[in-house]
Design a protein around this motif. Structure first.
Motif, short mmCIF file in Angstrom:
data_model
loop_
_atom_site.label_atom_id
_atom_site.label_comp_id
_atom_site.label_asym_id
_atom_site.label_seq_id
_atom_site.Cartn_x
_atom_site.Cartn_y
_atom_site.Cartn_z
N ARG A 1 0.72 -1.18 0.27
CA ARG A 1 0.07 0.16 0.10
C ARG A 1 0.87 1.31 0.02
O ARG A 1 0.61 2.08 -0.56
N ARG B 1 1.75 1.99 -3.53
CA ARG B 1 0.64 2.33 -4.27
C ARG B 1 0.15 3.68 -4.10
O ARG B 1 -0.44 4.47 -4.70
N LEU C 1 -5.71 2.51 -16.62
CA LEU C 1 -5.80 1.16 -17.24
C LEU C 1 -6.26 1.39 -18.87
O LEU C 1 -6.73 2.60 -19.00
N ASN D 1 -13.69 2.23 -16.50
CA ASN D 1 -15.08 2.10 -16.30
C ASN D 1 -15.12 2.67 -14.68
O ASN D 1 -14.05 2.45 -14.15
N MET E 1 -14.00 10.03 -4.26
CA MET E 1 -13.96 8.61 -3.73
C MET E 1 -12.29 8.04 -3.83
O MET E 1 -11.72 7.91 -3.06
N PHE E 2 -11.79 8.57 -5.28
CA PHE E 2 -10.41 7.90 -5.40
C PHE E 2 -9.38 8.80 -4.54
O PHE E 2 -8.51 8.28 -3.84
N SER F 1 -10.15 10.08 -1.29
CA SER F 1 -10.38 9.38 -0.06
C SER F 1 -9.24 8.02 0.11
O SER F 1 -8.98 7.63 1.20
N LEU F 2 -9.01 7.45 -0.88
CA LEU F 2 -8.18 6.20 -1.01
C LEU F 2 -6.71 6.38 -0.75
O LEU F 2 -6.05 5.66 -0.38
N TYR F 3 -6.17 7.74 -0.97
CA TYR F 3 -4.83 8.27 -0.73
C TYR F 3 -4.92 9.14 0.35
O TYR F 3 -5.68 9.82 0.91
N LYS G 1 -11.39 5.24 6.54
CA LYS G 1 -11.84 6.25 5.75
C LYS G 1 -12.02 5.73 4.16
O LYS G 1 -12.99 6.16 3.64
N ARG G 2 -11.19 4.63 3.86
CA ARG G 2 -11.58 4.12 2.55
C ARG G 2 -12.61 3.20 2.53
O ARG G 2 -13.47 3.29 1.42
N ALA H 1 -15.28 5.52 2.16
CA ALA H 1 -15.35 6.20 0.87
C ALA H 1 -16.05 5.37 -0.27
O ALA H 1 -16.97 5.80 -1.06
N ILE H 2 -15.72 3.88 -0.30
CA ILE H 2 -16.33 2.87 -0.89
C ILE H 2 -17.82 2.83 -0.92
O ILE H 2 -18.77 2.68 -1.49
N VAL I 1 -13.52 -2.34 -12.59
CA VAL I 1 -13.59 -1.29 -11.69
C VAL I 1 -12.96 -1.68 -10.37
O VAL I 1 -12.23 -1.00 -9.87
N ARG J 1 -10.46 -3.74 -10.49
CA ARG J 1 -8.91 -3.59 -10.78
C ARG J 1 -8.19 -2.14 -10.59
O ARG J 1 -7.34 -2.01 -10.08
N LYS J 2 -9.06 -1.15 -11.20
CA LYS J 2 -8.93 0.17 -10.81
C LYS J 2 -8.73 0.64 -9.34
O LYS J 2 -7.98 1.27 -8.98
N LEU J 3 -9.55 -0.04 -8.45
CA LEU J 3 -9.66 0.18 -7.27
C LEU J 3 -8.47 -0.39 -6.63
O LEU J 3 -7.84 0.03 -5.62
N PHE J 4 -8.05 -1.56 -6.99
CA PHE J 4 -6.90 -2.25 -6.19
C PHE J 4 -5.40 -1.84 -6.61
O PHE J 4 -4.78 -2.25 -5.91
N VAL J 5 -5.32 -1.20 -7.89
CA VAL J 5 -4.16 -0.51 -8.06
C VAL J 5 -4.01 0.69 -7.29
O VAL J 5 -2.92 1.24 -7.10
N ALA J 6 -5.01 1.37 -6.87
CA ALA J 6 -5.00 2.60 -6.02
C ALA J 6 -4.93 1.90 -4.47
O ALA J 6 -4.77 0.66 -4.43
N PRO J 7 -4.68 2.77 -3.55
CA PRO J 7 -4.19 2.01 -2.33
C PRO J 7 -5.36 1.55 -1.65
O PRO J 7 -5.69 1.99 -0.35
N LEU J 8 -6.35 0.78 -2.06
CA LEU J 8 -7.58 0.20 -1.58
C LEU J 8 -7.22 -1.45 -1.42
O LEU J 8 -6.51 -2.25 -2.42
N ASN J 9 -7.26 -1.95 -0.37
CA ASN J 9 -7.27 -3.57 -0.27
C ASN J 9 -8.56 -4.09 -0.35
O ASN J 9 -9.73 -3.58 -0.19
N GLU K 1 -11.18 -4.08 2.26
CA GLU K 1 -11.73 -2.99 2.74
C GLU K 1 -13.15 -2.87 1.70
O GLU K 1 -13.91 -2.36 1.81
#
Lengths: 305, 392
Positions: free
Chosen positions: A75, A78, A85, A89, A102-103, A105-107, B2-3, B6-7, B231, B233-241, B244
């Protein structure tokens, strides 16, 4: 010497019958736009997916920000990467600004969503639902989701494939701006002009291997003083076997490409040969070689074959 | 955290704005509850028929041979007290007969009983005739007017017949002879033994159905559609596990289920359902949610595409909905269906919830109502956790 933030050494990924990635090595330096150029099926996306932690690999070594990485990227790394990608979508029914929030908040250290909206020129679409966006707008939003985390390194898998020329221009401008901000961009593409326009450093990939590397200028100058003669004929399906008199030729429908180091001699020779066989020549162009010719020269195939 | 939030927020907002999610998860159970409640609202309810009795008999009045008055008394008894089955109006005037027939025709009452003028004489003659073994006089008839094609009228007739039958028996006991005035019927309309109505029965059933629908379709969508669209895949290459995302998904479906449950309970109360909502009921509702969520996960784990997942989800949902005794008791169905019903978890969840809400005692033991859904859930979770692929 700038620090390298991504180092790949002898990376291998084998599927049962294909060597998708066959021992490639490269270094990406901080602040540069690095392009992996190659035709479809060359192994570019596989390489990128390995780097993003989506695929495991069979051999070699990857160092990301100085840390050795295998499989899933931890993490804290990341956090420093943004990813665009090939296929982007979003969760349905959300608006542009909601997706960006949303994105972010992930960082841990995201930047202001408004700033990103401005950078990707989607301010007027801030409250539009994602399903209402055009292809180019979606791609810009995808880049926005990669930027909102304020990453140091951005991976982009064929960022302009499927976009119209105007939308492609927009994406190019955004990548230019990223370079100006000191971000590192790693992109794959099969558009020669994209690599030529954007990249500081290009690795040409084919059949899982790196077949050439350098800046666009370096790659082109590898031709030495060679020039390209493009001859357009009136008709297709002619017996052109006599062209084997030239060292490097490529025939594509009614178009013939001859790579030459002595232009006047070869030009005259070609015209004589056509005249002897009374083959009508429609047009002749002489030009400098480009990356497409580099690839042709290296593989005997065109990039988009 | 927080993550996850958000999701969670993104998934909830997406669901709220999705017409199909709102329809299937909120409107569909509401409509189904309304339809079932209106169709079957009479079943098990305390029935009451409106009957008018016209006693035209003139002979043997005020003697112990006034059989007509015995009949009137019998009906009057049925119209009084806690267990009244009919509301009765009776009179002896000819005028009342005409009035009653008009009322019957306009549907204001369900039946009219007319005791003919010479009824008591005829009974007397019939008894004497029976004893003497001759056959001169016609048997007495009591006319019962009912409304054509009216179910309530038919039921009223059945009740009236049973009263007359017991009257026949009484004559038999008293005179030692057999005589029949109306053909005896074997049907009895009796009050439902258990003290609950269909609406009480259906509310917990609809709750289980609604919760299960969200669990099945919500989870398969969140996993398969988002996986297919890359979607995830996109989330998991971002810092989301993955964990979560998993919890955000569970929580967003849970939130929808809670809203859905509140709406259905309020509607149930409005429709006159009786239920208790103690800590036991609330815990059991949560238990139903927790044990149905793995069904969606399970389906997702062996569906390659979202289309395949959707088809499977429909099959599971259909099976668990109609064979689980959610809308009707399963006691009356064929054996094969009963066997399936006693395997699937919804049967136990419906029984358990009805019991926890104090609607009726569970036909299956309470420990099975916990154990069977729990075993299903555990097996599904273990299987899914091993087999599910987050990326394709």
């Amino acid at each position: 010497m700038r620090e390298s933030i991504l180092e790949v050494e002898n990376l291998k990924k084998y599927y049962s019958d294909i060597k998708a990635v066959d021992g490639i090595s490269f270094k990406v330096l901080k602040g540069e736009v690095f392009a992996l150029l190659g035709p479809n099926g060359a192994g570019k996306t596989t390489t990128l997916e390995i780097l993003e932690g989506l695929k495991d690999y069979d051999g070699g070594k990857i160092k990301l920000f100085g840390e050795e990485v295998r499989g899933k990227v931890p993490r804290h790394l990341r956090e420093r990467i943004g990813v665009v990608l090939q296929e982007n979508n979003f969760i349905d029914h959300l608006t542009t600004v909601e997706i960006l929030k949303m994105f972010r908040s992930l960082y841990s250290n995201g930047i202001d969503v408004r700033e990103v909206l401005k950078e990707i020129s989607l301010e007027d679409k801030a409250n539009a639902k994602v399903e209402k966006l055009s292809g180019g707008q979606r791609q810009r939003l995808a880049i926005g989701t990669a930027l909102v985390g304020n990453p140091e390194l951005i991976f982009m898998d064929e960022p302009t494939t499927g976009l119209d020329p105007q939308a492609r221009r927009n994406v190019w401008e955004m990548i230019e701006k990223l370079r100006e901000k000191g971000k590192t961009v790693f992109l794959t593409t099969h558009y020669m002009e994209e690599a030529e326009y954007l990249a500081d450093y290009i690795y040409v990939m084919d059949h899982g291997k790196i077949i050439a590397k350098g800046s666009a200028e370096e790659l082109i100058s590898s031709f030495g003083g060679e020039k390209i003669i493009e001859i357009d004929l009136d008709s297709k399906n002619l017996d052109l076997s006599f062209l084997s008199e030239f060292q490097k030729t490529k025939i594509e429908d009614s178009k013939i490409i001859i790579v030459t180091s002595s232009l006047p001699t070869d030009m005259k020779k070609a015209l004589d040969l056509f005249e002897e066989r009374s083959i009508k020549v429609n047009d002749i162009i002489v030009r400098q070689p480009n990356l497409e010719d580099v690839f042709l020269n290296l593989t005997g195939r065109k990039l988009r074959d | 955290m927080k993550r996850v939030f958000a999701i969670f927020k993104a998934l909830i907002v997406s669901s709220i704005r999705s017409p199909s999610v709102i329809f299937w998860n909120i409107f569909f159970p509401v409509i189904l509850l309304l339809i079932l409640a209106s169709i079957f609202s009479n079943i098990g309810k305390e029935v009451s028929f409106r009957v008018n009795l016209v006693d035209e008999s003139t002979t043997f009045k005020n003697t112990n041979m006034d059989f007509a008055s015995y009949i009137s008394e019998a009906f009057k008894e049925m119209s009084t007290g806690k267990n009244a089955v009919i509301t009765l109006e009776s009179s002896t005037t000819q005028n009342f007969l005409n009035e009653s027939l008009e009322k019957l025709k306009s549907g204001k009452i369900d039946a009219v009983i007319v005791i003919p003028p010479l009824f008591n004489t005829q009974i007397y003659a019939a008894v004497v005739q029976q004893k003497g073994g001759f056959n001169l006089f016609s048997k007495p008839k009591i006319e019962v007017y009912t409304l054509e094609n009216s179910q309530t009228s038919d039921l009223a007739f059945t009740i009236i017949s049973s009263v007359l039958e017991s009257f026949n028996l009484k004559i038999l006991q008293n005179s030692g002879t057999l005589s029949d005035f109306v053909s005896p019927k074997t049907e009895y309309v009796s009050k439902n033994g258990q003290n609950f109505s269909y609406i009480d029965f259906i509310v917990p059933g609809i709750l289980v159905m609604a919760v299960m629908t969200v669990s099945i379709f919500g989870i398969t969508d969140d996993l398969l559609v988002q996986r297919e669209k890359k979607v995830l895949r996109k989330l998991f290459v971002a810092p989301l596990n993955k964990g979560e995302y998993f919890w955000a998904m569970i929580l967003s479906n849970l939130a929808i289920e809670i809203v859905q449950i509140i709406i259905l309970l309020i509607l149930g109360l409005y429709l006159g359902a009786h239920f208790g909502l103690g800590i036991l009921a609330i815990l059991y509702i949560l238990f139903a949610i927790v044990t149905t969520l793995p069904i969606g996960f399970f389906i997702a784990s062996f569906s390659k595409t979202s289309d395949a997942g959707n088809a499977l989800a429909n099959i599971f949902n259909f099976l668990f909905m109609f064979l689980g005794g959610l809308f009707f008791p399963i006691t009356g169905v064929p054996l094969a269906v009963q066997i399936v019903a006693y395997i699937i978890p919804t049967t136990y969840l419906a029984n358990g919830l009805r019991s926890a809400m104090g609607v009726m005692s569970s036909p299956t033991p309470m420990y099975l109502n916990i154990l069977v859904p729990l075993i299903w859930a555990i097996v599904m979770v273990i299987y899914s956790a091993k087999v599910f692929k987050w990326e394709v």
